[in-house]
Design a protein around this motif. Structure first.
Motif, PDB file in Angstrom:
ATOM      1  N   ILE A 173      20.724 -34.445 -43.111  1.00 45.78           N
ATOM      2  CA  ILE A 173      21.710 -33.378 -42.901  1.00 45.78           C
ATOM      3  C   ILE A 173      21.026 -32.041 -43.195  1.00 45.78           C
ATOM      4  CG2 ILE A 173      23.963 -32.442 -43.622  1.00 45.78           C
ATOM      5  CD1 ILE A 173      24.299 -35.258 -42.626  1.00 45.78           C
ATOM      6  N   GLY A 174      21.300 -31.052 -42.336  1.00 44.52           N
ATOM      7  CA  GLY A 174      20.750 -29.710 -42.585  1.00 44.52           C
ATOM      8  C   GLY A 174      19.242 -29.680 -42.365  1.00 44.52           C
ATOM      9  N   PRO A 175      18.570 -28.632 -42.886  1.00 48.93           N
ATOM     10  CA  PRO A 175      17.122 -28.517 -42.673  1.00 48.93           C
ATOM     11  C   PRO A 175      16.364 -29.601 -43.443  1.00 48.93           C
ATOM     12  CG  PRO A 175      17.875 -26.845 -44.213  1.00 48.93           C
ATOM     13  CD  PRO A 175      19.110 -27.543 -43.735  1.00 48.93           C
ATOM     14  N   ALA A 176      15.099 -29.848 -43.063  1.00 46.57           N
ATOM     15  CA  ALA A 176      14.296 -30.855 -43.767  1.00 46.57           C
ATOM     16  C   ALA A 176      14.186 -30.468 -45.248  1.00 46.57           C
ATOM     17  CB  ALA A 176      12.905 -30.925 -43.155  1.00 46.57           C
TER      18      ALA A 176
ATOM     19  N   MET B  89      30.981 -32.122 -43.843  1.00 46.00           N
ATOM     20  CA  MET B  89      30.918 -31.440 -45.150  1.00 46.00           C
ATOM     21  C   MET B  89      29.892 -30.305 -45.096  1.00 46.00           C
ATOM     22  SD  MET B  89      31.468 -31.726 -48.609  1.00 46.00           S
ATOM     23  CE  MET B  89      30.502 -31.429 -50.093  1.00 46.00           C
ATOM     24  N   PHE B  90      28.696 -30.617 -44.572  1.00 44.13           N
ATOM     25  CA  PHE B  90      27.641 -29.592 -44.478  1.00 44.13           C
ATOM     26  C   PHE B  90      28.080 -28.455 -43.559  1.00 44.13           C
ATOM     27  CE2 PHE B  90      24.030 -27.663 -42.330  1.00 44.13           C
ATOM     28  CZ  PHE B  90      23.238 -27.278 -43.405  1.00 44.13           C
ATOM     29  N   ASP B  91      28.626 -28.818 -42.387  1.00 39.48           N
ATOM     30  CA  ASP B  91      28.999 -27.790 -41.403  1.00 39.48           C
ATOM     31  C   ASP B  91      30.037 -26.831 -41.984  1.00 39.48           C
ATOM     32  OD1 ASP B  91      27.239 -28.929 -39.639  1.00 39.48           O
ATOM     33  OD2 ASP B  91      28.774 -30.009 -38.489  1.00 39.48           O
TER      34      ASP B  91
ATOM     35  N   LYS C  74      33.767 -40.620 -50.754  1.00 38.29           N
ATOM     36  CA  LYS C  74      34.887 -41.480 -51.169  1.00 38.29           C
ATOM     37  C   LYS C  74      36.172 -41.091 -50.457  1.00 38.29           C
ATOM     38  CE  LYS C  74      32.865 -43.216 -55.359  1.00 38.29           C
ATOM     39  NZ  LYS C  74      32.931 -43.609 -56.748  1.00 38.29           N
ATOM     40  N   LEU C  75      36.218 -39.824 -49.998  1.00 41.58           N
ATOM     41  CA  LEU C  75      37.416 -39.372 -49.282  1.00 41.58           C
ATOM     42  C   LEU C  75      37.324 -39.629 -47.782  1.00 41.58           C
ATOM     43  CD1 LEU C  75      37.915 -35.941 -51.111  1.00 41.58           C
ATOM     44  CD2 LEU C  75      39.186 -38.062 -51.480  1.00 41.58           C
ATOM     45  N   GLY C  76      36.179 -40.187 -47.341  1.00 41.18           N
ATOM     46  CA  GLY C  76      36.027 -40.490 -45.916  1.00 41.18           C
ATOM     47  C   GLY C  76      35.637 -39.276 -45.080  1.00 41.18           C
ATOM     48  N   LEU C  77      35.138 -38.227 -45.735  1.00 39.86           N
ATOM     49  CA  LEU C  77      34.693 -37.031 -45.011  1.00 39.86           C
ATOM     50  C   LEU C  77      33.205 -37.198 -44.711  1.00 39.86           C
ATOM     51  CD1 LEU C  77      35.048 -33.990 -44.187  1.00 39.86           C
ATOM     52  CD2 LEU C  77      34.608 -33.416 -46.584  1.00 39.86           C
ATOM     53  N   SER C  78      32.806 -37.023 -43.447  1.00 39.14           N
ATOM     54  CA  SER C  78      31.391 -37.263 -43.130  1.00 39.14           C
ATOM     55  C   SER C  78      30.522 -36.173 -43.767  1.00 39.14           C
ATOM     56  CB  SER C  78      31.161 -37.292 -41.619  1.00 39.14           C
ATOM     57  OG  SER C  78      31.072 -35.982 -41.107  1.00 39.14           O
ATOM     58  N   ARG C  79      29.300 -36.559 -44.072  1.00 40.20           N
ATOM     59  CA  ARG C  79      28.382 -35.599 -44.703  1.00 40.20           C
ATOM     60  C   ARG C  79      28.065 -34.446 -43.752  1.00 40.20           C
ATOM     61  NH1 ARG C  79      24.275 -39.195 -48.467  1.00 40.20           N
ATOM     62  NH2 ARG C  79      25.876 -39.713 -49.995  1.00 40.20           N
ATOM     63  N   GLN C  80      27.993 -34.787 -42.460  1.00 42.34           N
ATOM     64  CA  GLN C  80      27.706 -33.721 -41.491  1.00 42.34           C
ATOM     65  C   GLN C  80      28.850 -32.705 -41.474  1.00 42.34           C
ATOM     66  OE1 GLN C  80      24.683 -33.487 -39.575  1.00 42.34           O
ATOM     67  NE2 GLN C  80      25.528 -31.409 -39.475  1.00 42.34           N
TER      68      GLN C  80
ATOM     69  N   SER D 174      25.623 -22.362 -50.791  1.00 37.22           N
ATOM     70  CA  SER D 174      24.576 -21.995 -51.760  1.00 37.22           C
ATOM     71  C   SER D 174      23.240 -22.424 -51.175  1.00 37.22           C
ATOM     72  CB  SER D 174      24.791 -22.722 -53.095  1.00 37.22           C
ATOM     73  OG  SER D 174      24.496 -24.101 -52.926  1.00 37.22           O
ATOM     74  N   TRP D 175      22.173 -21.998 -51.840  1.00 36.05           N
ATOM     75  CA  TRP D 175      20.816 -22.420 -51.438  1.00 36.05           C
ATOM     76  C   TRP D 175      20.708 -23.934 -51.509  1.00 36.05           C
ATOM     77  CZ3 TRP D 175      16.648 -24.931 -53.705  1.00 36.05           C
ATOM     78  CH2 TRP D 175      15.392 -24.701 -53.132  1.00 36.05           C
ATOM     79  N   SER D 176      21.333 -24.552 -52.533  1.00 36.92           N
ATOM     80  CA  SER D 176      21.262 -26.009 -52.687  1.00 36.92           C
ATOM     81  C   SER D 176      21.857 -26.712 -51.468  1.00 36.92           C
ATOM     82  CB  SER D 176      22.030 -26.461 -53.940  1.00 36.92           C
ATOM     83  OG  SER D 176      21.392 -25.980 -55.092  1.00 36.92           O
ATOM     84  N   MET D 177      22.861 -26.118 -50.860  1.00 35.81           N
ATOM     85  CA  MET D 177      23.463 -26.735 -49.675  1.00 35.81           C
ATOM     86  C   MET D 177      22.690 -26.381 -48.420  1.00 35.81           C
ATOM     87  SD  MET D 177      25.692 -28.628 -48.259  1.00 35.81           S
ATOM     88  CE  MET D 177      27.170 -28.964 -49.209  1.00 35.81           C
ATOM     89  N   THR D 178      22.464 -25.103 -48.180  1.00 34.65           N
ATOM     90  CA  THR D 178      21.970 -24.701 -46.861  1.00 34.65           C
ATOM     91  C   THR D 178      20.465 -24.847 -46.690  1.00 34.65           C
ATOM     92  OG1 THR D 178      21.965 -22.437 -47.649  1.00 34.65           O
ATOM     93  CG2 THR D 178      23.800 -23.077 -46.286  1.00 34.65           C
TER      94      THR D 178
END
Ligand code: NAD
Length: 292
Positions: free
Chosen positions: A216-219, A193-195, A185-191, A204-208
Motif C-alpha cells: 500500500i502506498g509508496p515502497a 484506509m490509505f486512500d 477488524k472492521l472490514g475496511l480495506s487497507r487500500q 502523517s509521514w508515517s502514513m503517506t
C-alpha cells in the motif's frame, strides 16, 4: 577542508566517503570498522583530529561521545570545529560544547535524519545547535553530506529538535499501525484506509511516505519484510532520550512515555529487535484487547 572523522559505522562510513569524493582531505578512525575508500586511516582519534579544521564524530551514544571528546579536544587546533552528528542526550551535547568552548574550539551538535540511505545518497537533514559562525563554516560539509542543515539555536538544540521530532514519529507510527489493525477488524480495506487517511486530517509521514502496510502506498520497509529502514531499536533509543530530557526538564509527555514503553516491550520481549520500527503493524494484527 581538512576533516577528521571518528566513528565509521553504518552512518559514518558513507558520510566520510562522500566528503572524500567531494575533494575534502579526510582522515578517519574507528575502533572496529574499516576505513571507506578515499579516507586516510589514522591509528587513533587524536591522530585523526590533529591539524583538522573540522572533526566530525558519529558515535553510538552520549557516554562514548563524552569520552571521545575529552581525548580529541586537547589535540585540536584553536578555532577548529568539533561537529558531532551522533544522536545523544541533550545534556551530553551541552557538556561537550562547554568543554570545547573552554579549550578555544567551537562545537556543533548536528544529529541527522534520513538513515543509512540518506547517508549514502548525501541527502541527510542536519538539525544543528551551536554558534551561528561555526554553522556557517561547516555549511560546505553539510552540503556534501546532506540536503538540508537547519540551525536550531545554541548548543544542544540540534539534539532537542531531533528527539522532539522522533517522539512525534514514534507515537504517530504506533497509532497509524493501531488504526490499520482496527480497520482490518472492521472490514475496511487497507487500500481504502490509505486512500482516505493520506488525504484527510489523519495524514502523517508515517502514513503517506512510510506506510506500514505492505503493498500500500509508496515502497517502504513493509514491502521488504520489515527490514530496516529505521530499526525499532534506534526508535527506542531516541524515545528513551526524549523521556530522559522530559524528566530532567519536568515536561509532561504521556504519549511519548507510552510510545517508549511500547517500543521497549516490542524490542526487548517480543522479537522486534532488528526489524523496522513500522513492524508494529504485524504486532498489532495478532492482538486483541485482552493482550495488554
Ligand atoms: P554504528 O554502530 O554502525 O557506528 C558507530 C561506530 O562508532 C562503530 O563503527 C564503532 O566501532 C565506533 N566507535 C564506538 N566507540 C568508538 C571510539 N571510542 N572511537 C572510535 N570509534 C568508535 O552506528 P550508526 O548506525 O552509524 O549510528 C551512529 C549514530 O547515528 C548513532 O548515534 C545513531 O543513533 C545515529 N543515527 C543512526 C541512524 C541509522 O539509521 N543508522 C539514523 C539517524 C541517526
Amino acid at each position: 577542508m581538512r576533516v577528521g572523522f571518528i566513528g565509521l559505522g553504518n552512518m559514518g562510513a558513507p558520510m566520510a566517503a562522500n566528503l572524500a569524493t567531494a575533494g575534502h582531505d579526510v582522515t578517519g578512525h574507528d575502533l572496529a570498522a574499516p576505513c571507506p575508500e578515499g579516507v586516510t586511516r589514522a591509528a587513533s582519534g587524536v591522530e585523526a583530529a590533529r591539524g583538522a579544521e573540522v572533526v566530525i564524530t558519529m558515535l553510538p551514544d552520549g557516554a562514548i561521545l563524552r569520552k571521545v571528546a575529552a581525548e580529541l579536544i586537547p589535540a585540536m587546533e584553536t578555532g577548529a570545529i568539533l561537529l558531532d552528528c551522533s544522536t545523544v542526550d541533550v545534556d551530553s551535547a551541552r557538556a561537550v560544547a562547554d568543554q570545547a568552548a573552554q579549550a578555544g574550539l567551537m562545537a556543533l551538535d548536528a544529529p541527522v535524519s534520513g538513515g543509512v540511505g540518506g547517508a549514502q545518497a548525501g541527502t541527510l537533514t542536519f538539525m544543528v545547535g551551536g554558534p551561528e559562525e561555526a554553522h556557517a563554516r561547516a555549511l560546505p560539509l553539510f552540503e556534501v553530506m546532506g540536503a538540508k542543515a537547519v540551525h536550531c539555536g545554541p548548543a544542544g538544540n540540534g539534539q532537542a529538535a531531533k528527539i522532539c521530532n522522533n517522539m512525534i514519529l514514534g507515537a504517530t507510527m504506533i497509532v497509524t499501525c493501531e488504526a490499520f489493525a482496527l480497520a482490518d477488524k472492521l472490514g475496511l480495506s487497507r487500500q481504502a484506509m490509505f486512500d482516505v487517511v493520506s488525504t484527510s486530517s489523519g495524514q502523517s509521514w508515517s502514513m503517506t511516505t512510510y506506510c506500514p502496510a505492505p503493498g500500500i502506498g509508496p515502497a517502504s520497509p513493509a514491502d521488504n519484510g520489515y527490514r530496516p529502514g529505521f530499526a525499532a531499536d534506534l526508535m527506542l533509543k531516541d524515545l528513551r532520550l526524549s523521556q530522559q530530557a522530559a524528566e530532567s526538564h519536568d515536561a509532561d509527555t504521556p504519549l511519548g512515555l507510552a510510545a517508549m514503553r511500547l517500543y521497549a516491550t516490542f524490542v526487548e520481549e517480543e522479537g522486534g529487535t532488528g526489524t523496522d520500527f513500522s513492524a508494529m503493524l504485524p504486532r498489532f494484527e495478532g492482538r486483541g484487547r485482552g493482550d495488554n
